[in-house]
Design a protein around this motif. Structure first.
Motif, mmCIF file in Angstrom:
data_model
loop_
_atom_site.group_PDB
_atom_site.id
_atom_site.type_symbol
_atom_site.label_atom_id
_atom_site.label_comp_id
_atom_site.label_asym_id
_atom_site.label_seq_id
_atom_site.Cartn_x
_atom_site.Cartn_y
_atom_site.Cartn_z
ATOM 1 N N ILE A 33 0.830 -1.371 0.050
ATOM 2 C CA ILE A 33 0.104 -0.143 0.186
ATOM 3 C C ILE A 33 0.644 1.006 -0.031
ATOM 4 O O ILE A 33 1.923 1.442 1.080
ATOM 5 C CB ILE A 33 -0.287 0.166 1.309
ATOM 6 N N LEU A 34 0.489 2.040 -1.127
ATOM 7 C CA LEU A 34 1.574 3.389 -1.181
ATOM 8 C C LEU A 34 0.493 4.392 -0.396
ATOM 9 O O LEU A 34 -0.505 4.758 -0.914
ATOM 10 C CB LEU A 34 1.691 3.640 -2.405
ATOM 11 N N GLY A 35 0.722 4.666 0.743
ATOM 12 C CA GLY A 35 -0.284 5.565 1.898
ATOM 13 C C GLY A 35 0.222 7.208 1.871
ATOM 14 O O GLY A 35 0.452 8.030 0.936
ATOM 15 N N GLY A 36 0.038 7.598 3.705
ATOM 16 C CA GLY A 36 0.559 8.968 3.664
ATOM 17 C C GLY A 36 -1.044 9.617 3.951
ATOM 18 O O GLY A 36 -0.877 10.765 4.393
ATOM 19 N N GLU A 67 10.427 -7.590 -7.466
ATOM 20 C CA GLU A 67 11.753 -8.373 -5.628
ATOM 21 C C GLU A 67 11.220 -8.432 -4.660
ATOM 22 O O GLU A 67 11.140 -9.946 -4.443
ATOM 23 C CB GLU A 67 12.473 -7.613 -5.427
ATOM 24 N N SER A 68 9.701 -8.137 -4.557
ATOM 25 C CA SER A 68 9.998 -8.572 -3.402
ATOM 26 C C SER A 68 8.224 -9.567 -3.202
ATOM 27 O O SER A 68 7.241 -9.777 -2.513
ATOM 28 C CB SER A 68 8.729 -7.067 -2.648
ATOM 29 N N GLY A 69 7.925 -9.593 -5.112
ATOM 30 C CA GLY A 69 6.614 -10.854 -4.591
ATOM 31 C C GLY A 69 6.036 -10.177 -4.577
ATOM 32 O O GLY A 69 4.783 -10.723 -3.967
ATOM 33 N N ILE A 70 4.967 -8.654 -5.220
ATOM 34 C CA ILE A 70 4.474 -7.989 -4.585
ATOM 35 C C ILE A 70 2.566 -9.027 -5.422
ATOM 36 O O ILE A 70 2.913 -8.441 -6.386
ATOM 37 C CB ILE A 70 4.182 -6.512 -4.928
ATOM 38 N N ALA A 71 1.477 -9.076 -5.480
ATOM 39 C CA ALA A 71 0.768 -9.957 -6.184
ATOM 40 C C ALA A 71 0.329 -8.444 -6.254
ATOM 41 O O ALA A 71 -1.120 -8.380 -7.138
ATOM 42 C CB ALA A 71 -0.204 -10.212 -4.529
ATOM 43 N N MET A 72 -0.055 -7.413 -5.502
ATOM 44 C CA MET A 72 -0.778 -6.346 -6.016
ATOM 45 C C MET A 72 -0.546 -4.906 -5.388
ATOM 46 O O MET A 72 0.146 -5.123 -3.831
ATOM 47 C CB MET A 72 -2.448 -6.604 -4.920
ATOM 48 N N LEU A 73 -0.964 -3.977 -6.307
ATOM 49 C CA LEU A 73 0.044 -2.848 -5.880
ATOM 50 C C LEU A 73 -1.286 -1.867 -5.773
ATOM 51 O O LEU A 73 -2.263 -1.983 -5.969
ATOM 52 C CB LEU A 73 0.788 -2.067 -6.592
ATOM 53 N N ALA A 75 3.047 4.552 -9.863
ATOM 54 C CA ALA A 75 2.471 3.505 -9.341
ATOM 55 C C ALA A 75 1.806 3.201 -10.694
ATOM 56 O O ALA A 75 1.869 1.762 -10.787
ATOM 57 C CB ALA A 75 0.901 3.790 -8.340
ATOM 58 N N ALA A 76 1.297 3.821 -11.114
ATOM 59 C CA ALA A 76 0.546 3.180 -13.031
ATOM 60 C C ALA A 76 1.624 2.900 -13.576
ATOM 61 O O ALA A 76 1.585 1.576 -14.332
ATOM 62 C CB ALA A 76 0.015 4.849 -13.159
ATOM 63 N N VAL A 79 2.683 -6.124 -12.074
ATOM 64 C CA VAL A 79 1.397 -6.453 -11.121
ATOM 65 C C VAL A 79 0.461 -5.298 -10.815
ATOM 66 O O VAL A 79 0.644 -4.167 -10.925
ATOM 67 C CB VAL A 79 2.782 -5.987 -10.009
ATOM 68 N N PRO A 80 -0.652 -5.783 -10.682
ATOM 69 C CA PRO A 80 -1.762 -5.358 -10.477
ATOM 70 C C PRO A 80 -1.816 -3.713 -10.105
ATOM 71 O O PRO A 80 -1.538 -4.295 -8.756
ATOM 72 C CB PRO A 80 -2.871 -6.291 -10.282
ATOM 73 N N LEU A 81 -2.501 -2.823 -10.024
ATOM 74 C CA LEU A 81 -3.125 -1.982 -8.956
ATOM 75 C C LEU A 81 -4.116 -1.608 -8.884
ATOM 76 O O LEU A 81 -4.844 -1.624 -10.343
ATOM 77 C CB LEU A 81 -2.242 -0.836 -9.881
ATOM 78 N N LEU A 82 -4.543 -1.010 -7.600
ATOM 79 C CA LEU A 82 -5.999 -0.771 -7.474
ATOM 80 C C LEU A 82 -5.588 0.506 -7.036
ATOM 81 O O LEU A 82 -4.842 0.640 -6.561
ATOM 82 C CB LEU A 82 -6.703 -1.554 -6.736
ATOM 83 N N ALA A 83 -7.135 1.660 -7.027
ATOM 84 C CA ALA A 83 -6.451 3.027 -6.585
ATOM 85 C C ALA A 83 -7.358 3.357 -5.767
ATOM 86 O O ALA A 83 -8.669 2.897 -6.240
ATOM 87 C CB ALA A 83 -6.346 4.162 -7.372
ATOM 88 N N LEU A 84 -7.234 3.424 -4.757
ATOM 89 C CA LEU A 84 -7.996 4.653 -3.794
ATOM 90 C C LEU A 84 -8.308 5.991 -3.693
ATOM 91 O O LEU A 84 -7.419 6.616 -3.432
ATOM 92 C CB LEU A 84 -8.188 3.949 -2.482
ATOM 93 N N ARG A 85 -8.985 6.348 -4.619
ATOM 94 C CA ARG A 85 -9.523 8.126 -4.929
ATOM 95 C C ARG A 85 -10.663 8.379 -3.683
ATOM 96 O O ARG A 85 -11.971 8.321 -4.169
ATOM 97 C CB ARG A 85 -9.512 7.675 -6.267
#
Ligand code: NAP
Length: 250
Positions: free
Chosen positions: A7-10, A64-70, A85-86, A94-100
């Protein structure tokens, strides 16, 4: 086996999402912060702090981290990391979902003026000295040095160091959420005539907008930046549902 989610946060939503996902045994969740605040808020999952080195660096990290979802749950004005991220999702597969968060909508007695940038917001304040409330980041505050005639009240999470080169400025450090009643007391107590704000959306910083409406205070709203057109949801609940669908138990 667990699905790894980055999760890219802040934002408050990123924190809430991490908390919701942390209890699910199907997921291994890591939350990434840029490192802008000196003491980050408490999070329910492991944190990593600092940039990735652009889209390429993020793509490499994902692989490298084997992330399944960004998950991009960054602030709507953090346009660079959302663009990265896009691009990193395209580069790594790696698939991306955004929370907007949806932007706030103008209500009948709002006294909003929408402007394209902070620099335009500074000129929108006009030549006549006014009492101005600012809740922007340090880099975004610098253009206000070009308008030293105003009297500024500046609120930030960390102290603004060095302070602005203007003769009249008071500083407050505080972290939201801020309720309307608390904001109304602050605005009235300082005799604020105009607020300069971002259209952040969500409830955490809406208190000042609602208080400004009730008190008849002007609001100069800086327009949102363009964000990449990616698969997105509007709430933490929807994100939890989408993740459950996209990442079924292993
Ligand atoms: P930005 O301009 O979009 O990003 C600048 C650079 O900071 C990015 O290229 C990236 O560096 C790094 N970065 C940003 N967010 C990151 C994250 N979550 N994890 C790791 N690296 C990150 O971002 P910004 O507007 O400075 O905002 C920084 C952070 O503060 C964001 O996470 C955002 O959610 C939060 N925030 C921003 C605002 C706002 O008004 N902009 C308000 C509240 C919270 P690399 O290219 O090296 O990877």
């Amino acid at each position: 086996m667990k699905h790894s989610i980055l999760i890219l946060g802040g934002t408050a939503e990123a924190r809430k999402l991490a908390e919701r996902l942390s209890g699910d045994p199907s997921y291994q969740v890591e939350l990434s912060l840029a490192g802008r605040t000196l003491v980050p808020a408490e999070h329910a999952v492991p944190l990593r702090v600092g940039g990735f080195g652009g889209a390429d660096g993020l793509a490499e990290y994902l692989r490298e981290s084997g992330i399944a979802m960004l998950v991009d749950a960054t602030h709507p004005y953090a346009a660079q990391i959302s663009a990265n991220a896009a691009a990193a999702s395209r580069l790594s597969g790696v698939p991306l979902l955004a929370l907007r968060r949806a932007p706030w909508q103008r209500q009948e007695s709002d006294r909003w003026r929408q402007v394209a940038s902070v620099v335009v917001a500074v000129s929108a304040l006009g030549e006549t000295p006014r009492r101005v409330f600012l809740t922007l980041g340090r880099q975004e505050l610098l253009p206000f040095e070009a308008a030293p005639q105003h009297d500024y009240l500046i609120r930030s999470v960390d102290p603004v160091e060095p302070p602005l080169s203007v003769p009249h400025a008071a500083y407050l450090t505080d972290r939201g959420p801020f309720e309307e009643a608390q904001e109304a007391a602050l605005l009235s107590g300082h005799g604020i005539e105009v607020i300069v704000a971002k259209n952040s959306g969500g409830p955490a910083s809406y208190g000042k907008i609602a208080a400004a409406r009730a008190l008849g205070i002007d609001v100069v709203l800086i327009q949102r930046p363009e964000l990449p057109d990616v698969d997105a949801v509007g709430s933490v609940d929807e994100m939890v549902e989408r993740l459950a669908h996209a990442l079924p138990p292993l």
